[in-house]
Design a protein around this motif. Structure first.
Motif, PDB file in Angstrom:
ATOM      1  N   LEU A 341       0.749  -0.947  -0.389  1.00 20.18           N
ATOM      2  CA  LEU A 341      -0.399  -0.009   0.049  1.00 20.18           C
ATOM      3  C   LEU A 341       0.892   1.447  -0.036  1.00 20.18           C
ATOM      4  O   LEU A 341       0.301   2.177   0.514  1.00 20.18           O
ATOM      5  CB  LEU A 341      -0.890   0.416   1.401  1.00 20.18           C
ATOM      6  N   TYR A 342       2.395   1.517  -0.225  1.00 17.31           N
ATOM      7  CA  TYR A 342       3.064   2.492  -0.539  1.00 17.31           C
ATOM      8  C   TYR A 342       2.510   3.233  -1.629  1.00 17.31           C
ATOM      9  O   TYR A 342       1.625   2.845  -2.615  1.00 17.31           O
ATOM     10  CB  TYR A 342       3.942   1.917  -0.846  1.00 17.31           C
ATOM     11  N   PRO A 343       2.277   4.416  -1.814  1.00 14.36           N
ATOM     12  CA  PRO A 343       3.004   5.373  -0.432  1.00 14.36           C
ATOM     13  C   PRO A 343       2.122   5.802   0.491  1.00 14.36           C
ATOM     14  O   PRO A 343       2.091   7.023   0.935  1.00 14.36           O
ATOM     15  CB  PRO A 343       3.095   6.620  -0.657  1.00 14.36           C
ATOM     16  N   ASP A 344       0.432   4.696   1.360  1.00 13.79           N
ATOM     17  CA  ASP A 344      -0.091   5.660   1.837  1.00 13.79           C
ATOM     18  C   ASP A 344       0.686   5.301   3.595  1.00 13.79           C
ATOM     19  O   ASP A 344      -0.503   4.533   4.044  1.00 13.79           O
ATOM     20  CB  ASP A 344      -1.177   5.116   1.764  1.00 13.79           C
ATOM     21  N   PHE A 345       1.665   5.528   3.472  1.00 12.01           N
ATOM     22  CA  PHE A 345       2.023   6.383   5.123  1.00 12.01           C
ATOM     23  C   PHE A 345       1.674   6.376   6.595  1.00 12.01           C
ATOM     24  O   PHE A 345       1.390   5.862   7.684  1.00 12.01           O
ATOM     25  CB  PHE A 345       3.335   6.250   5.039  1.00 12.01           C
ATOM     26  N   PHE A 346       0.767   7.522   6.155  1.00  9.82           N
ATOM     27  CA  PHE A 346       0.073   7.682   6.814  1.00  9.82           C
ATOM     28  C   PHE A 346      -1.304   7.249   6.524  1.00  9.82           C
ATOM     29  O   PHE A 346      -2.629   6.880   5.620  1.00  9.82           O
ATOM     30  CB  PHE A 346      -0.996   8.851   6.929  1.00  9.82           C
ATOM     31  N   PRO A 347      -1.999   7.623   8.024  1.00 15.65           N
ATOM     32  CA  PRO A 347      -1.851   7.574   9.310  1.00 15.65           C
ATOM     33  C   PRO A 347      -0.893   6.740   9.601  1.00 15.65           C
ATOM     34  O   PRO A 347      -0.675   5.373   9.358  1.00 15.65           O
ATOM     35  CB  PRO A 347      -3.296   7.605  10.147  1.00 15.65           C
ATOM     36  N   ALA A 348      -0.501   7.207  10.916  1.00 16.01           N
ATOM     37  CA  ALA A 348       0.687   6.214  11.430  1.00 16.01           C
ATOM     38  C   ALA A 348       0.080   5.691  12.640  1.00 16.01           C
ATOM     39  O   ALA A 348      -1.024   5.982  13.095  1.00 16.01           O
ATOM     40  CB  ALA A 348       1.864   7.931  12.042  1.00 16.01           C
ATOM     41  N   LYS A 349       0.695   4.834  13.541  1.00 15.40           N
ATOM     42  CA  LYS A 349       0.356   4.559  14.316  1.00 15.40           C
ATOM     43  C   LYS A 349      -0.149   4.728  15.371  1.00 15.40           C
ATOM     44  O   LYS A 349       0.593   6.263  16.021  1.00 15.40           O
ATOM     45  CB  LYS A 349       1.779   3.037  14.943  1.00 15.40           C
ATOM     46  N   LYS A 350      -1.266   4.256  16.681  1.00 11.64           N
ATOM     47  CA  LYS A 350      -1.272   5.318  17.269  1.00 11.64           C
ATOM     48  C   LYS A 350       0.040   5.409  18.888  1.00 11.64           C
ATOM     49  O   LYS A 350       0.873   4.147  18.360  1.00 11.64           O
ATOM     50  CB  LYS A 350      -2.539   3.874  18.391  1.00 11.64           C
ATOM     51  N   ASN A 351      -0.328   6.359  19.190  1.00 13.12           N
ATOM     52  CA  ASN A 351       1.989   6.817  20.325  1.00 13.12           C
ATOM     53  C   ASN A 351       2.590   7.225  19.222  1.00 13.12           C
ATOM     54  O   ASN A 351       3.785   7.148  19.947  1.00 13.12           O
ATOM     55  CB  ASN A 351       1.195   5.240  20.852  1.00 13.12           C
ATOM     56  N   PHE A 352       2.401   7.133  18.209  1.00 17.02           N
ATOM     57  CA  PHE A 352       3.962   7.022  17.641  1.00 17.02           C
ATOM     58  C   PHE A 352       4.506   8.542  17.676  1.00 17.02           C
ATOM     59  O   PHE A 352       5.877   8.253  17.896  1.00 17.02           O
ATOM     60  CB  PHE A 352       3.645   7.075  15.497  1.00 17.02           C
ATOM     61  N   VAL A 353       3.841   9.609  17.041  1.00 17.69           N
ATOM     62  CA  VAL A 353       4.062  10.686  17.469  1.00 17.69           C
ATOM     63  C   VAL A 353       4.735  11.298  19.120  1.00 17.69           C
ATOM     64  O   VAL A 353       6.097  11.068  19.473  1.00 17.69           O
ATOM     65  CB  VAL A 353       3.550  11.883  17.271  1.00 17.69           C
ATOM     66  N   ASP A 354       3.871  10.207  20.584  1.00 17.02           N
ATOM     67  CA  ASP A 354       4.185  10.421  22.105  1.00 17.02           C
ATOM     68  C   ASP A 354       5.655   9.812  21.926  1.00 17.02           C
ATOM     69  O   ASP A 354       6.460   9.710  22.841  1.00 17.02           O
ATOM     70  CB  ASP A 354       3.086   9.968  22.369  1.00 17.02           C
ATOM     71  N   ILE A 362      15.537  11.240  25.882  1.00 23.56           N
ATOM     72  CA  ILE A 362      16.106   9.744  26.536  1.00 23.56           C
ATOM     73  C   ILE A 362      17.679   9.457  25.690  1.00 23.56           C
ATOM     74  O   ILE A 362      19.146   9.431  26.254  1.00 23.56           O
ATOM     75  CB  ILE A 362      15.871   8.292  26.962  1.00 23.56           C
ATOM     76  N   GLY A 363      18.036  10.844  24.892  1.00 19.19           N
ATOM     77  CA  GLY A 363      19.105  11.111  24.128  1.00 19.19           C
ATOM     78  C   GLY A 363      19.241  10.533  23.022  1.00 19.19           C
ATOM     79  O   GLY A 363      20.314  10.341  21.664  1.00 19.19           O
ATOM     80  N   ASP A 364      17.956   9.705  22.023  1.00 19.28           N
ATOM     81  CA  ASP A 364      17.972   9.133  20.917  1.00 19.28           C
ATOM     82  C   ASP A 364      17.583  10.233  19.957  1.00 19.28           C
ATOM     83  O   ASP A 364      16.572  11.176  19.969  1.00 19.28           O
ATOM     84  CB  ASP A 364      16.774   8.185  20.676  1.00 19.28           C
ATOM     85  N   ARG A 365      17.575   9.696  19.051  1.00 23.71           N
ATOM     86  CA  ARG A 365      17.744  10.479  17.619  1.00 23.71           C
ATOM     87  C   ARG A 365      16.697   9.311  16.654  1.00 23.71           C
ATOM     88  O   ARG A 365      17.074   8.400  16.267  1.00 23.71           O
ATOM     89  CB  ARG A 365      18.949  10.797  16.787  1.00 23.71           C
ATOM     90  N   VAL A 366      15.381   9.997  16.443  1.00 27.26           N
ATOM     91  CA  VAL A 366      14.498   9.042  15.146  1.00 27.26           C
ATOM     92  C   VAL A 366      15.037   9.419  13.795  1.00 27.26           C
ATOM     93  O   VAL A 366      14.239  10.368  13.468  1.00 27.26           O
ATOM     94  CB  VAL A 366      12.893   8.903  16.325  1.00 27.26           C
ATOM     95  N   VAL A 367      15.237   8.192  13.435  1.00 26.04           N
ATOM     96  CA  VAL A 367      14.349   8.178  11.925  1.00 26.04           C
ATOM     97  C   VAL A 367      13.602   7.645  11.237  1.00 26.04           C
ATOM     98  O   VAL A 367      14.566   5.627  10.707  1.00 26.04           O
ATOM     99  CB  VAL A 367      15.819   8.274  11.226  1.00 26.04           C
ATOM    100  N   PRO A 368      12.946   7.549  10.539  1.00 24.78           N
ATOM    101  CA  PRO A 368      11.993   6.448  10.521  1.00 24.78           C
ATOM    102  C   PRO A 368      11.954   6.230   9.332  1.00 24.78           C
ATOM    103  O   PRO A 368      12.515   6.966   8.070  1.00 24.78           O
ATOM    104  CB  PRO A 368      10.389   7.134   9.938  1.00 24.78           C
ATOM    105  N   TYR A 369      11.362   4.873   8.507  1.00 23.15           N
ATOM    106  CA  TYR A 369      11.433   4.494   7.138  1.00 23.15           C
ATOM    107  C   TYR A 369       9.874   4.903   5.973  1.00 23.15           C
ATOM    108  O   TYR A 369       9.041   4.734   6.315  1.00 23.15           O
ATOM    109  CB  TYR A 369      11.219   2.540   6.897  1.00 23.15           C
ATOM    110  N   ILE A 370      11.035   5.698   5.066  1.00 18.79           N
ATOM    111  CA  ILE A 370       9.944   5.503   3.733  1.00 18.79           C
ATOM    112  C   ILE A 370       9.879   4.180   2.636  1.00 18.79           C
ATOM    113  O   ILE A 370      11.490   4.504   2.494  1.00 18.79           O
ATOM    114  CB  ILE A 370       9.254   6.565   3.661  1.00 18.79           C
ATOM    115  N   ASN A 371       9.015   4.772   1.725  1.00 16.94           N
ATOM    116  CA  ASN A 371      10.334   3.935   0.389  1.00 16.94           C
ATOM    117  C   ASN A 371       9.988   5.109  -0.529  1.00 16.94           C
ATOM    118  O   ASN A 371       9.503   5.970  -0.747  1.00 16.94           O
ATOM    119  CB  ASN A 371       9.590   2.802   0.097  1.00 16.94           C
ATOM    120  N   GLY A 372      11.697   5.603  -1.916  1.00 18.19           N
ATOM    121  CA  GLY A 372      10.928   6.440  -2.476  1.00 18.19           C
ATOM    122  C   GLY A 372      11.351   5.827  -3.789  1.00 18.19           C
ATOM    123  O   GLY A 372      11.172   6.628  -4.474  1.00 18.19           O
ATOM    124  N   ARG A 373      10.766   4.480  -4.237  1.00 21.39           N
ATOM    125  CA  ARG A 373      10.986   3.971  -5.063  1.00 21.39           C
ATOM    126  C   ARG A 373       9.633   3.317  -5.780  1.00 21.39           C
ATOM    127  O   ARG A 373       9.409   2.863  -7.380  1.00 21.39           O
ATOM    128  CB  ARG A 373      12.362   3.671  -5.072  1.00 21.39           C
TER     129      ARG A 373
END
Length: 704
Positions: A341-354, A362-373
């Motif tokens: 179902l790409y590229p229908d990435f939204f909506p995100a899972k519940k509590n993703f933003v939180d 806690i000091g981590d950096r967050v880089v989520p996955y999408i597909n560009g092709r």
């Protein structure tokens, strides 16, 4: 002189003038030799009837070529003409009509019949003073209505197997083959299987370099086939096809072929010099680019659990244990299934933003996955945004689909030049960084997937091949970056070179673990100009057997990659305590070597110990590696560095040499997992030391 002979000579002179060949050129008698020699490289050709044979390619004492007995073609071309006519031609079957040569250059002209007309094909080869490389080009003068649709040049035949015992190819990190009859390599550029545009052969201290010096990154295929008769190298260009015949075609790049002393590393330095002339390679030094400092400071990557709530506790434990700057590449943060179902990435899972906010807290950096092709024909975007119009299409208008194993679906490949697809990617990235607050976005497949020809003119690019594939993605990435807030990053899978200035980091995972030898070919060219993270896929069995895990992480360390990129759950189990400690030792040591690993220049790897360990990488095959693995570096300020990793369970005494040709007085610093171990003055470029079991050391040598 007979009237017939006079007419033949006159025709030859007229033809040569039309083809752009010097008027002094006349057909050369059978068996005539042509030689180019600048004192560093000698290239020999011989005429045999209408055939031109590459008969030698050498330095002062090593000839790399033994001409094959039969097929000696230097080029092959395909043409299309009026009424759908097509013609395939090779130099052995064309008519060699003229040769013009000096000590440093030569031009060869053939004629090829095209229906009732003729094409002239001109190949040029030249050498330069004080340059071990030669330069090869090809062009075709075509009659009205005819176009070139494929060109293979140069085709180098008869490379000697007894001299070319090894081959290095730009697959992912780089792969080294043992050359013998039956060995084959085929790859499309640009892709993960051909991330750069050169190949090298070497053995017994000598090397042969073949590089396509193409700053536009045109679509091409590289192939190597070894047989009892020797090795055949071929570069095939897939050109953009003009709407109307323009009377000619020229391979849109030169191929550089040269001889040298050394192995793959020395070959990589030829290509490195060329890379600074490209749009992606010039001014691409990490220290000159606006890459956020937080990414430069990362030493460890993990894949968190999929559920936003489950992530937090495990990531907090990992942060407390490893104690280094950590980034998280988050998969399956979206409601839709993975690879569907790409590229229908939204909506995100519940509590993703939180969850993102908590992990950042806690000091981590967050880089989520999408597909560009790729796009799923069952997605909302396919229907509502008409993404079916943006897919790659072949000459018959048929869409290209690729089967995905994860979802067991066929997804359409989108044309990167198509404006709707570029806008779709920009919109998704904008939502993630601005609405969800993530630190960056990982856009899959752009840095790995191979190009297609596309024949849909509505996308705005010339049909066929050419460089639209790279141009389209660069336009997309420039559009995305223009709207990205400061401090955010873009990353992708694998290391297609022509996007290094657009991506802040490249994930390296697809190199095979067994088969050919893994080599650091890519950092030999692009160290200091791109941030790499990961090494290969790390699975449960690697951790269970320990040594495979250690080998992969050790290579990450000595090759300059940010460590990790595997499931956080794999390493945080009680059964993985030894492996977690090894990873922590290296990650904590790595933070003292950023001047080398991030912005420095890689000077090559070396075996720091004389004993080898046999490591079973899977049930079918293993590799032999030294107990202590090492690499050499130079920082931008001239400081030299040595990185060492002991993968064994015992301490090892080693002796290492800094790569400096002249002596002097230096400041030597040694760093381990706890920081500075020692600081001394020395005038010796050779150092003896002990590397503790399952630990790493970094040595730094600078002028006093």
């Amino acid at each position: 002189m007979s009237k017939r002979s006079f007419i033949a000579i006159l025709f030859t002179l007229i033809f040569c003038l039309a083809a752009g060949v010097a008027t002094a050129a006349v057909p050369i008698p059978n068996g005539q030799a042509i030689s180019l020699n600048n004192g560093m490289i000698n290239i020999s050709f011989t005429t045999t009837g209408d055939r031109l044979v590459l008969s030698g390619l050498s330095d002062a004492d090593t000839n790399w070529i033994v001409p094959p007995a039969k097929d000696t073609s230097l080029w092959s071309l395909s043409f299309s003409g009026p009424g759908g006519a097509t013609v395939d031609a090779i130099s052995d079957e064309a008519t060699l009509t003229a040769v013009s040569s000096t000590q440093n250059s030569a031009a060869f002209t053939w004629t090829v019949p095209l229906a009732k007309r003729r094409a002239s094909i001109i190949a040029r080869v030249s050498v330069k003073k004080d340059d071990p490389l030669s330069y090869w080009s090809l062009e075709a003068h075509l009659p009205k209505g005819w176009k070139a649709i494929r060109a293979a040049y140069p085709v180098i035949r008869g490379i000697r197997l007894d001299t070319a015992t090894k081959m290095a190819v730009p697959r992912c990190w780089g792969m080294e083959y043992d050359m013998k009859p039956g060995v084959k390599y085929f790859a499309s550029y640009p892709s993960a299987s051909c991330s750069m545009q050169f190949i090298s052969f070497y053995g017994q201290g000598k090397g042969l370099y073949i590089g396509n010096h193409d700053p536009a990154a045109n679509h091409k295929d590289l192939s190597v086939i070894a047989s009892e008769d020797g090795i055949v190298y071929r570069c095939t260009n897939w050109p953009e096809i003009p709407k109307y015949s323009i009377g000619g075609y020229k391979v849109p790049f030169e191929t550089a072929i040269g001889v040298y002393n050394g192995d793959y590393y020395q070959a990589a330095q030829f290509y490195r010099d060329f890379s600074f002339t490209t749009k992606w390679g010039k001014n691409s030094e990490i220290s000159k680019r606006p890459i956020p400092q937080w990414l430069k400071d990362i030493d460890l990557w993990f894949q968190p659990e999929n559920d936003p709530v489950d992530n937090v506790e495990l990531c907090k434990k990992a942060q407390d244990y490893f104690g280094v700057n950590t980034a998280l590449q988050w998969y399956k943060w979206h409601v839709i299934p993975f690879d569907a179902l790409y590229p229908d990435f939204f909506p995100a899972k519940k509590n993703f933003v939180d969850g993102v906010k908590t992990l950042q807290g806690i000091g981590d950096r967050v880089v989520p996955y999408i597909n560009g092709r790729i796009v799923d024909p069952q997605s909302r975007a396919w229907i509502n945004k008409h993404l079916d119009t943006e897919t790659v299409k072949d000459a018959q208008g048929k869409m290209h689909f690729e089967y995905t194993r994860n979802s067991k679906r066929s997804l359409a490949v989108e044309c990167p030049y198509a404006p709707l697809w570029q806008d779709e990617m920009a919109e998704i990235v904008d939502k993630l960084v601005n609405d969800c607050g993530v630190d960056g976005v990982y856009i899959d497949q752009i840095g790995a997937g191979y190009p297609y020809q596309c024949f849909d003119p509505t996308h705005g690019h010339p049909v066929g091949g050419g460089h639209f594939w790279v141009d389209g993605y660069r336009q997309m990435l420039e559009k995305i970056r223009k709207e990205m807030p400061k401090g955010k990053v873009l990353t992708t899978e694998e290391n297609i070179e022509c996007f290094i200035d657009q991506f802040d980091g490249l994930l390296m995972i697809n190199s095979p673990s067994v088969g050919q030898r893994l080599i650091p070919l890519y950092p030999s060219v692009y160290s200091g100009r791109t941030i790499l993270f990961g090494i290969q896929y790390i699975i449960d069995k690697d951790v269970e057997h320990s040594l495979p895990f250690r080998v992969k992480v050790a290579r990450e360390f000595i090759w300059g990659s940010q460590l990790g990129w595997f499931g956080i759950k794999i390493i945080m189990t009680p059964e993985a305590a030894v492996e977690a400690e090894f990873l922590r030792n290296l990650a904590q040591c790595r933070k003292y070597g950023h001047e080398f690993f991030v912005t420095g220049r890689f000077l090559g790897e070396f075996n720091a110990s004389t004993d080898n360990l046999h490591v079973e990488m899977n049930k079918n095959a293993g590799i032999d590696v030294p107990s202590v693995m090492g690499s050499k570096w130079r920082a931008e300020d001239g400081t030299y560095g040595i990185a060492l990793v002991n993968i064994s369970n015992e301490d090892h005494a080693v002796e290492v040499d800094f790569p400096i040709k002249t002596g002097g007085s230096y400041k030597l610093k040694t760093f381990g997992k706890d920081g500075l171990i020692s600081e001394t003055d020395t005038d010796s470029l050779t150092q003896k030391l002990t590397v503790p079991a399952k630990e790493a050391l970094i040595l730094s040598l600078s002028n006093k």
